[in-house]
Design a protein around this motif. Structure first.
Motif, short mmCIF file in Angstrom:
data_model
loop_
_atom_site.label_atom_id
_atom_site.label_comp_id
_atom_site.label_asym_id
_atom_site.label_seq_id
_atom_site.Cartn_x
_atom_site.Cartn_y
_atom_site.Cartn_z
N PHE A 294 27.25 30.85 49.41
CA PHE A 294 26.53 29.95 49.36
C PHE A 294 26.91 28.66 49.88
O PHE A 294 27.88 28.16 49.63
N ASN A 295 25.96 28.00 50.56
CA ASN A 295 26.21 26.54 51.33
C ASN A 295 27.68 26.79 52.11
O ASN A 295 28.49 26.51 52.15
N GLY A 296 27.86 28.27 52.52
CA GLY A 296 28.93 28.08 53.28
C GLY A 296 30.68 28.64 52.30
O GLY A 296 31.28 28.90 52.92
N HIS A 297 30.26 28.75 51.03
CA HIS A 297 31.35 29.52 51.32
C HIS A 297 31.49 30.92 50.44
O HIS A 297 29.67 30.96 49.56
N ASN A 298 32.15 31.74 49.76
CA ASN A 298 31.84 32.52 49.44
C ASN A 298 32.48 32.90 48.08
O ASN A 298 33.51 32.08 47.60
N TYR A 299 31.94 33.79 47.35
CA TYR A 299 31.85 33.70 45.40
C TYR A 299 32.18 34.87 45.23
O TYR A 299 31.69 35.89 46.26
N PHE A 300 32.67 35.40 44.02
CA PHE A 300 32.65 36.55 43.47
C PHE A 300 32.78 36.81 42.12
O PHE A 300 34.35 36.27 41.99
N PHE A 301 32.89 37.69 41.45
CA PHE A 301 32.48 37.92 40.19
C PHE A 301 33.78 38.51 39.85
O PHE A 301 33.49 40.04 40.48
N THR A 302 35.02 38.79 39.11
CA THR A 302 35.85 39.42 39.00
C THR A 302 35.61 40.80 38.27
O THR A 302 35.54 41.72 38.13
N GLY A 303 34.39 40.94 37.86
CA GLY A 303 33.57 41.83 36.55
C GLY A 303 33.45 42.86 37.57
O GLY A 303 32.78 43.90 37.19
N ASP A 304 33.02 42.31 39.04
CA ASP A 304 32.00 43.54 39.67
C ASP A 304 33.11 43.91 40.67
O ASP A 304 33.07 45.25 41.27
N ILE A 305 34.47 43.80 40.51
CA ILE A 305 35.80 44.24 41.22
C ILE A 305 36.19 45.45 40.59
O ILE A 305 37.22 45.67 39.50
N LYS A 306 36.15 46.92 41.51
CA LYS A 306 36.34 47.93 40.78
C LYS A 306 37.71 48.34 41.71
O LYS A 306 37.79 47.87 42.42
N ASN A 307 38.34 49.40 41.19
CA ASN A 307 39.35 50.27 41.47
C ASN A 307 40.66 49.06 41.86
O ASN A 307 41.10 49.55 42.88
N ASP A 308 40.60 48.28 41.22
CA ASP A 308 41.84 47.31 41.94
C ASP A 308 43.13 46.96 40.63
O ASP A 308 41.79 46.17 39.45
N LYS A 309 44.06 47.48 40.29
CA LYS A 309 44.52 47.25 39.57
C LYS A 309 44.80 45.69 38.93
O LYS A 309 44.77 45.04 38.23
N ASN A 310 44.34 44.43 39.60
CA ASN A 310 44.66 42.84 39.73
C ASN A 310 43.40 43.06 38.54
O ASN A 310 42.91 41.72 38.07
N PHE A 311 41.81 43.30 38.60
CA PHE A 311 40.73 42.88 37.84
C PHE A 311 40.62 44.13 37.22
O PHE A 311 39.52 44.12 36.81
N TYR B 189 42.65 29.27 25.57
CA TYR B 189 43.50 30.73 25.67
C TYR B 189 42.41 32.37 25.23
O TYR B 189 43.45 33.23 25.53
N HIS B 190 41.71 32.05 25.45
CA HIS B 190 40.40 32.40 25.08
C HIS B 190 40.19 33.18 26.86
O HIS B 190 40.96 32.65 27.83
N GLN B 191 40.25 34.45 26.37
CA GLN B 191 40.07 35.34 27.54
C GLN B 191 38.85 36.13 28.07
O GLN B 191 37.76 36.21 27.40
N LYS B 192 38.57 35.65 29.39
CA LYS B 192 36.73 36.17 30.12
C LYS B 192 36.94 36.17 31.45
O LYS B 192 38.28 35.65 31.95
N PRO B 193 35.97 36.70 32.24
CA PRO B 193 35.65 36.66 33.18
C PRO B 193 35.74 35.08 33.95
O PRO B 193 34.99 34.26 33.36
N VAL B 194 36.12 35.82 35.36
CA VAL B 194 35.56 34.08 36.46
C VAL B 194 34.70 34.56 37.62
O VAL B 194 34.57 35.31 37.78
N ILE B 195 33.97 33.70 38.06
CA ILE B 195 33.89 33.67 39.22
C ILE B 195 34.47 32.87 40.04
O ILE B 195 34.72 31.37 40.09
N CYS B 196 35.00 33.40 41.59
CA CYS B 196 36.13 32.61 41.85
C CYS B 196 35.26 32.30 43.69
O CYS B 196 34.42 32.77 43.68
N GLU B 197 35.64 30.99 43.84
CA GLU B 197 34.94 30.23 45.37
C GLU B 197 36.28 30.18 45.78
O GLU B 197 37.03 29.80 45.46
N ASP B 198 35.48 29.63 47.50
CA ASP B 198 36.42 29.61 48.49
C ASP B 198 37.31 28.23 48.10
O ASP B 198 35.90 27.14 47.99
N ASN B 199 38.31 27.94 48.18
CA ASN B 199 39.09 26.71 48.12
C ASN B 199 39.06 25.99 49.22
O ASN B 199 39.97 26.52 50.03
N ASP B 200 38.33 24.83 49.98
CA ASP B 200 38.54 24.48 51.29
C ASP B 200 40.13 24.33 51.40
O ASP B 200 40.87 24.77 52.75
#
Length: 250
Positions: free
Chosen positions: A41-58, A202-213
């Protein structure tokens, strides 16, 4: 442009959250190069952590998507040259709200943060619940919480919450003396649609990550010129808090 040394200094010094020192993560080159790119979106990549499968970080040991405390959420993004999303414009906010709605998400973390730490005792940030909110991913002040942001045709903050009060209301402080210093998007939890809410970090939630220039530039510069020992020392625990430096820069 900030110097490389200055970027090193404020990226990785200690962040004080809920009274505990926690390090902000520095970007990792191979994770940045191979970061998830869910959409652009507008030159930045994004992803939602809940969409990442088969990765122990997520995902946890059961295969379910992981949830994160606010600073943990930022760090899982930052290691990949990204950060928790900040909706500085109506267009970006519309995009995030649409994603939440389309995917029927209950909630997500954003990079929104209340300036309630060292360095925030300034007249232009008072009252804090109205003038003290900012996007930590870009160090950008938010519009006053009691007014519709300029150029927007709606108020993104909810008109209700746990106590029925307009957001932000710091409601949890009256329950357990924990400040609601972080900002998330909730999906109709209070029959209010998709809206911004202040939430205890301290509450736990998923997150949307966005490119950081800035983080992407740092990794690019590192390929050309290795980071010095002095810069690494700054990464590994500077002399003042990350958030104090942020407060001094907006």
């Amino acid at each position: 442009m900030r110097s490389l040394w200055w970027l090193c200094y404020w990226w990785a010094v200690v962040a004080l959250v809920n009274g505990q020192g926690t390090f902000l993560s520095i970007p990792v080159e191979n994770l940045c190069d191979n970061r998830p790119r869910g959409w652009n979106f507008n030159g930045h990549n994004y992803f939602f952590t809940g969409d990442i499968k088969n990765d122990k970080n997520f995902v946890d040991e059961t295969g379910a998507p992981k949830k994160f405390k606010w600073l943990e959420a930022r760090n899982v993004c930052r290691e990949r040259c990204m950060d928790a999303v900040g909706m500085e414009t109506k267009q970006e906010n519309d995009m995030i709200f649409n994603f939440v709605n389309k995917n029927n998400l209950t909630y997500i973390w954003t990079s929104g943060r209340l300036c309630d730490f060292d360095g925030c005792d300034r007249a232009d940030l008072k009252p804090k619940n109205i003038l003290g909110w900012f996007w930590s991913n870009t160090n950008t002040k938010m519009a006053p919480t009691n007014s519709t942001p300029s150029g927007w045709n709606y108020q993104p903050w909810s008109q209700t919450g746990h106590t029925g009060a307009k957001q932000p209301d710091n409601a949890e402080f009256d329950i357990n003396q924990t400040s609601e210093s972080c900002m998330g998007v909730l999906n109709n939890i209070y029959k209010d649609g998709i809206k911004w809410h202040d939430i205890a970090c301290y509450h736990q939630k998923p997150v949307i990550c966005e490119d950081n220039d800035d983080l992407l530039r740092f990794i690019d510069s590192k390929r050309i010129r290795p980071v010095t020992n002095t810069q690494n020392n700054n990464f590994n625990g500077g002399q003042t808090s990350h958030f104090r430096n942020r407060a001094n820069n907006f």
